[in-house]
Design a protein around this motif. Structure first.
Motif, PDB file in Angstrom:
ATOM      1  N   ALA A  85      56.249  10.137  57.068  1.00 15.52           N
ATOM      2  CA  ALA A  85      55.877   8.900  56.379  1.00 15.52           C
ATOM      3  C   ALA A  85      55.520   7.810  57.385  1.00 15.52           C
ATOM      4  O   ALA A  85      54.517   7.084  57.218  1.00 15.52           O
ATOM      5  CB  ALA A  85      57.021   8.446  55.481  1.00 15.52           C
ATOM      6  N   ILE A  86      56.327   7.696  58.431  1.00 16.09           N
ATOM      7  CA  ILE A  86      56.052   6.682  59.460  1.00 16.09           C
ATOM      8  C   ILE A  86      54.750   6.983  60.180  1.00 16.09           C
ATOM      9  O   ILE A  86      53.905   6.090  60.391  1.00 16.09           O
ATOM     10  CB  ILE A  86      57.217   6.617  60.467  1.00 16.09           C
ATOM     11  N   THR A  87      54.540   8.242  60.559  1.00 21.91           N
ATOM     12  CA  THR A  87      53.354   8.613  61.318  1.00 21.91           C
ATOM     13  C   THR A  87      52.080   8.424  60.504  1.00 21.91           C
ATOM     14  O   THR A  87      51.086   7.877  61.007  1.00 21.91           O
ATOM     15  CB  THR A  87      53.453  10.077  61.781  1.00 21.91           C
ATOM     16  N   SER A 116      51.820  18.122  62.079  1.00 20.10           N
ATOM     17  CA  SER A 116      51.031  18.589  63.218  1.00 20.10           C
ATOM     18  C   SER A 116      49.532  18.633  62.930  1.00 20.10           C
ATOM     19  O   SER A 116      48.727  18.681  63.872  1.00 20.10           O
ATOM     20  CB  SER A 116      51.505  19.993  63.642  1.00 20.10           C
ATOM     21  N   GLN A 117      49.142  18.606  61.650  1.00 22.88           N
ATOM     22  CA  GLN A 117      47.723  18.757  61.314  1.00 22.88           C
ATOM     23  C   GLN A 117      47.106  17.526  60.665  1.00 22.88           C
ATOM     24  O   GLN A 117      45.884  17.456  60.523  1.00 22.88           O
ATOM     25  CB  GLN A 117      47.546  19.953  60.369  1.00 22.88           C
ATOM     26  N   PHE A 118      47.932  16.563  60.247  1.00 21.63           N
ATOM     27  CA  PHE A 118      47.387  15.419  59.526  1.00 21.63           C
ATOM     28  C   PHE A 118      46.468  14.586  60.409  1.00 21.63           C
ATOM     29  O   PHE A 118      45.540  13.932  59.913  1.00 21.63           O
ATOM     30  CB  PHE A 118      48.507  14.539  58.968  1.00 21.63           C
ATOM     31  N   ASP A 119      46.694  14.617  61.719  1.00 20.39           N
ATOM     32  CA  ASP A 119      45.815  13.885  62.619  1.00 20.39           C
ATOM     33  C   ASP A 119      44.386  14.420  62.540  1.00 20.39           C
ATOM     34  O   ASP A 119      43.419  13.655  62.551  1.00 20.39           O
ATOM     35  CB  ASP A 119      46.340  13.942  64.059  1.00 20.39           C
ATOM     36  N   LYS A 120      44.269  15.768  62.428  1.00 15.56           N
ATOM     37  CA  LYS A 120      42.927  16.342  62.308  1.00 15.56           C
ATOM     38  C   LYS A 120      42.279  15.964  60.975  1.00 15.56           C
ATOM     39  O   LYS A 120      41.071  15.723  60.905  1.00 15.56           O
ATOM     40  CB  LYS A 120      42.980  17.862  62.428  1.00 15.56           C
ATOM     41  N   ILE A 121      43.106  15.925  59.916  1.00 17.26           N
ATOM     42  CA  ILE A 121      42.565  15.535  58.603  1.00 17.26           C
ATOM     43  C   ILE A 121      42.036  14.105  58.647  1.00 17.26           C
ATOM     44  O   ILE A 121      40.986  13.793  58.081  1.00 17.26           O
ATOM     45  CB  ILE A 121      43.654  15.687  57.523  1.00 17.26           C
ATOM     46  N   ILE A 122      42.776  13.227  59.322  1.00 15.98           N
ATOM     47  CA  ILE A 122      42.337  11.833  59.452  1.00 15.98           C
ATOM     48  C   ILE A 122      41.008  11.755  60.197  1.00 15.98           C
ATOM     49  O   ILE A 122      40.092  11.016  59.803  1.00 15.98           O
ATOM     50  CB  ILE A 122      43.411  11.002  60.187  1.00 15.98           C
ATOM     51  N   VAL A 132      50.374  25.499  54.804  1.00 17.58           N
ATOM     52  CA  VAL A 132      50.706  24.851  53.531  1.00 17.58           C
ATOM     53  C   VAL A 132      51.266  25.841  52.522  1.00 17.58           C
ATOM     54  O   VAL A 132      52.159  25.505  51.730  1.00 17.58           O
ATOM     55  CB  VAL A 132      49.453  24.145  52.959  1.00 17.58           C
ATOM     56  N   VAL A 133      50.779  27.089  52.532  1.00 19.06           N
ATOM     57  CA  VAL A 133      51.169  28.063  51.504  1.00 19.06           C
ATOM     58  C   VAL A 133      52.032  29.198  52.067  1.00 19.06           C
ATOM     59  O   VAL A 133      52.115  30.263  51.469  1.00 19.06           O
ATOM     60  CB  VAL A 133      49.920  28.654  50.802  1.00 19.06           C
ATOM     61  N   GLY A 134      52.675  28.964  53.198  1.00 15.94           N
ATOM     62  CA  GLY A 134      53.546  29.991  53.758  1.00 15.94           C
ATOM     63  C   GLY A 134      54.837  30.179  52.988  1.00 15.94           C
ATOM     64  O   GLY A 134      55.480  31.227  53.062  1.00 15.94           O
ATOM     65  N   PHE A 135      55.257  29.153  52.243  1.00 17.53           N
ATOM     66  CA  PHE A 135      56.447  29.171  51.399  1.00 17.53           C
ATOM     67  C   PHE A 135      57.718  29.555  52.160  1.00 17.53           C
ATOM     68  O   PHE A 135      58.674  30.039  51.564  1.00 17.53           O
ATOM     69  CB  PHE A 135      56.257  30.107  50.201  1.00 17.53           C
ATOM     70  N   GLY A 136      57.711  29.351  53.471  1.00 19.27           N
ATOM     71  CA  GLY A 136      58.911  29.618  54.260  1.00 19.27           C
ATOM     72  C   GLY A 136      59.277  31.079  54.392  1.00 19.27           C
ATOM     73  O   GLY A 136      60.366  31.404  54.885  1.00 19.27           O
ATOM     74  N   VAL A 151      63.671  26.264  53.252  1.00 19.02           N
ATOM     75  CA  VAL A 151      63.072  25.967  54.552  1.00 19.02           C
ATOM     76  C   VAL A 151      61.590  25.594  54.418  1.00 19.02           C
ATOM     77  O   VAL A 151      61.009  25.011  55.326  1.00 19.02           O
ATOM     78  CB  VAL A 151      63.235  27.174  55.506  1.00 19.02           C
ATOM     79  N   PHE A 152      60.997  25.906  53.238  1.00 21.21           N
ATOM     80  CA  PHE A 152      59.574  25.644  53.055  1.00 21.21           C
ATOM     81  C   PHE A 152      59.247  24.161  53.160  1.00 21.21           C
ATOM     82  O   PHE A 152      58.229  23.774  53.738  1.00 21.21           O
ATOM     83  CB  PHE A 152      59.112  26.184  51.697  1.00 21.21           C
ATOM     84  N   GLY A 153      60.103  23.328  52.615  1.00 23.89           N
ATOM     85  CA  GLY A 153      59.853  21.896  52.707  1.00 23.89           C
ATOM     86  C   GLY A 153      59.759  21.425  54.142  1.00 23.89           C
ATOM     87  O   GLY A 153      58.892  20.612  54.504  1.00 23.89           O
ATOM     88  N   VAL A 154      60.640  21.948  54.980  1.00 27.44           N
ATOM     89  CA  VAL A 154      60.622  21.595  56.402  1.00 27.44           C
ATOM     90  C   VAL A 154      59.324  22.063  57.049  1.00 27.44           C
ATOM     91  O   VAL A 154      58.664  21.323  57.787  1.00 27.44           O
ATOM     92  CB  VAL A 154      61.840  22.226  57.122  1.00 27.44           C
ATOM     93  N   GLU A 155      58.951  23.313  56.773  1.00 24.03           N
ATOM     94  CA  GLU A 155      57.764  23.869  57.410  1.00 24.03           C
ATOM     95  C   GLU A 155      56.489  23.209  56.889  1.00 24.03           C
ATOM     96  O   GLU A 155      55.533  23.010  57.648  1.00 24.03           O
ATOM     97  CB  GLU A 155      57.729  25.378  57.197  1.00 24.03           C
ATOM     98  N   LEU A 156      56.461  22.884  55.599  1.00 21.06           N
ATOM     99  CA  LEU A 156      55.302  22.197  55.045  1.00 21.06           C
ATOM    100  C   LEU A 156      55.115  20.836  55.691  1.00 21.06           C
ATOM    101  O   LEU A 156      53.998  20.462  56.095  1.00 21.06           O
ATOM    102  CB  LEU A 156      55.464  22.042  53.531  1.00 21.06           C
ATOM    103  N   LEU A 157      56.204  20.108  55.820  1.00 19.55           N
ATOM    104  CA  LEU A 157      56.111  18.794  56.462  1.00 19.55           C
ATOM    105  C   LEU A 157      55.768  18.935  57.940  1.00 19.55           C
ATOM    106  O   LEU A 157      55.076  18.087  58.501  1.00 19.55           O
ATOM    107  CB  LEU A 157      57.434  18.044  56.289  1.00 19.55           C
ATOM    108  N   GLY A 158      56.275  20.018  58.560  1.00 21.60           N
ATOM    109  CA  GLY A 158      55.910  20.277  59.948  1.00 21.60           C
ATOM    110  C   GLY A 158      54.417  20.531  60.090  1.00 21.60           C
ATOM    111  O   GLY A 158      53.771  20.045  61.031  1.00 21.60           O
ATOM    112  N   THR A 159      53.852  21.289  59.149  1.00 22.85           N
ATOM    113  CA  THR A 159      52.414  21.540  59.157  1.00 22.85           C
ATOM    114  C   THR A 159      51.632  20.244  58.944  1.00 22.85           C
ATOM    115  O   THR A 159      50.661  19.966  59.653  1.00 22.85           O
ATOM    116  CB  THR A 159      52.042  22.550  58.057  1.00 22.85           C
ATOM    117  N   LEU A 160      52.047  19.458  57.967  1.00 20.27           N
ATOM    118  CA  LEU A 160      51.374  18.179  57.717  1.00 20.27           C
ATOM    119  C   LEU A 160      51.485  17.258  58.925  1.00 20.27           C
ATOM    120  O   LEU A 160      50.523  16.568  59.293  1.00 20.27           O
ATOM    121  CB  LEU A 160      51.978  17.506  56.480  1.00 20.27           C
TER     122      LEU A 160
END
Length: 457
Positions: A378-380, A243-249, A65-69, A232-241
């Motif tokens: 958003a879809i996922t 790949s990890q949002f399933d665990k948060i759920i 989340v805080v890698g900032f690309g 590129v941070f926006g891409v990587e942040l969304l990539g993190t979310l």
């Protein structure tokens, strides 16, 4: 002669040789990670495995989340602007120091809320582990990027291999001494990361011999580093979310037992991403700076061949995987076998879409990948809240599979619009088989060298 021929193939610095070595490293990492997962599952049981995974989760998630690309920006700028490497390295590392402190404080305060379904002991261990590991993981990401940008894939692969290898060694020591404790295991993971950071910094000491205490920052270098990083941070942040949002759920809606089941089948399904991850990791630093046609052609071929190869592998392997899951992890983990099937297919589709995304990053257009990530995420996430209450872990896996398919289709469509690439051409090209046959014929060099070596004897 035989030794020279083999050494030339294995030690070459070309794209194919580097991908082969990185694929081998990915495979070893996968094997070691699987063995560690088996050990921890047997040691702690399903619920204990879920608690241990929850402790390890937050630092990994927050680093994304805080890698900032900055890791990706470091690779891009050091490849594009030779001679300013020291300024890029200095700015990147120094920026991460206050970031790790701020995020550490926030984590300490809010982890009791984020882990509301877990015991006070687990929460306290998660606090210490997260706060102490955050700066180490941020450093690991920058170290890996520095190694990639300097084409030092030996260090890059070493960082990725030694962490899980030392983790496994530490878990084995705990098992042999009878210490079946998730808190001690967490401490082992922390020490392992620290040791690998120290080793990698020593290996890269030549690149890190810079004036760290210099007061003035090179504004042009900083602007370039953080400019591309912000894009590129926006891409990587969304990539993190993504790949990890399933665990948060799972952490929010389900139980530690569910997290234990999911952590095992998810890790096991990532076996099918070995080659594709190697291609994604190697192809961006190798292609950045080349002309557009070369980048598109190389990325397209890597995508198609990897997709064909992994599809052939996955069909029989998912059934063997279920059989092995019952033997190695225990029969109680078989209740998540359907999720394992869905996640295995999702893994291949997701890996393929990330290979395609390398073309946008290498051409300096990460914004197109950002749009893709926003739509797919958003879809996922929407599907998570629909399917999880209905189907539990299977609902999460199904949501990820649909999201991966959407991501791939959007990426191909974006390449069609932005780069005028034919849709059918991205999915099939008969020249790929000629390329593959040509590479296979090169292997005869080894056979001929072996015969020649035998004659010399």
């Amino acid at each position: 002669m035989a030794q020279l021929a083999i050494r030339k193939i294995l030690n070459g610095n070309g794209l194919v040789q580097t991908i082969m070595r990185t694929s081998a490293t990915n495979f070893m990492v996968m094997v070691i990670t699987t063995l560690t997962s088996i050990m921890t599952a047997r040691m702690f049981g399903v619920a204990g495995k879920g608690e241990f995974s929850a402790i390890l989760f937050w630092s990994t998630f927050l680093v994304g989340v805080v890698g900032f690309g900055l890791p990706t920006s470091l690779i891009y700028n050091m490849k594009r602007h030779a001679g300013k490497g020291a300024e890029y390295i200095r700015a990147g590392f120094l920026f991460q120091l206050p970031v790790s402190i701020i995020v550490g404080v926030i984590s300490w305060m809010y982890l009791p809320v984020w882990l509301g379904n877990y015991s006070a002991e687990v929460i306290q261990t998660a606090r210490w582990y997260t706060v102490l590991t955050l700066p180490l993981l941020l450093a690991v990401n920058l170290i890996a990027a520095l190694a990639q940008s300097s084409d030092n894939f030996k260090i890059y692969n070493g960082v990725r291999l030694f962490v899980p290898l030392f983790n496994l060694a530490g878990i084995l020591v705990l098992f042999m001494t009878g210490v079946l404790d998730i808190h001690a295991a967490s401490f082992v993971y922390l020490i392992t990361t620290l040791l690998v950071v120290i080793w990698s910094l020593y290996q890269l000491r030549g690149e890190l011999k810079i004036d760290w205490l210099k007061r003035m920052v090179d504004r042009a270098a900083a602007k370039s580093l953080f400019g591309y990083g912000s894009r590129v941070f926006g891409v990587e942040l969304l990539g993190t979310l993504y790949s990890q949002f399933d665990k948060i759920i799972i952490l929010s809606l389900l139980t530690p037992r569910d997290f234990g089941l999911y952590s095992v089948v998810y890790a096991l399904s990532r076996v099918f991403n070995t080659v594709q991850m190697a291609i994604s990791n190697v192809i961006f630093p190798k292609l950045t700076g080349l002309d557009k046609d070369k980048i598109i052609a190389t990325v397209g071929r890597a995508f198609r061949l990897s997709l064909i190869l992994m599809t052939i592998v996955v069909v029989p392997s998912i059934f063997v995987g279920r059989f092995l899951m019952g033997i190695l992890f225990g029969k109680e983990f078989l209740e998540a076998s359907t999720a394992f099937y869905l996640l295995s297919i999702e893994c291949i589709l997701g890996g393929g879409s990330w290979i395609l995304a390398a073309s946008f990053n290498a051409l300096g257009r990460p914004g197109l990948v950002l749009i893709r990530q926003v739509i797919a995420l958003a879809i996922t996430i929407g599907l998570f809240f629909v399917f999880t209450p209905l189907y539990g872990l299977n609902g999460i896996a199904l949501s990820l599979l649909i999201g991966a398919l959407v991501r791939m289709l959007i990426t191909i469509a974006a390449m069609r619009v932005a780069f005028k690439v034919r849709f059918a051409g991205m999915l099939f090209d008969k020249d790929d088989f000629r390329f593959l046959i040509g590479r296979l014929r090169e292997k005869k060099i080894i056979k001929r060298a072996g015969r020649a070596g035998g004659m010399d004897e």
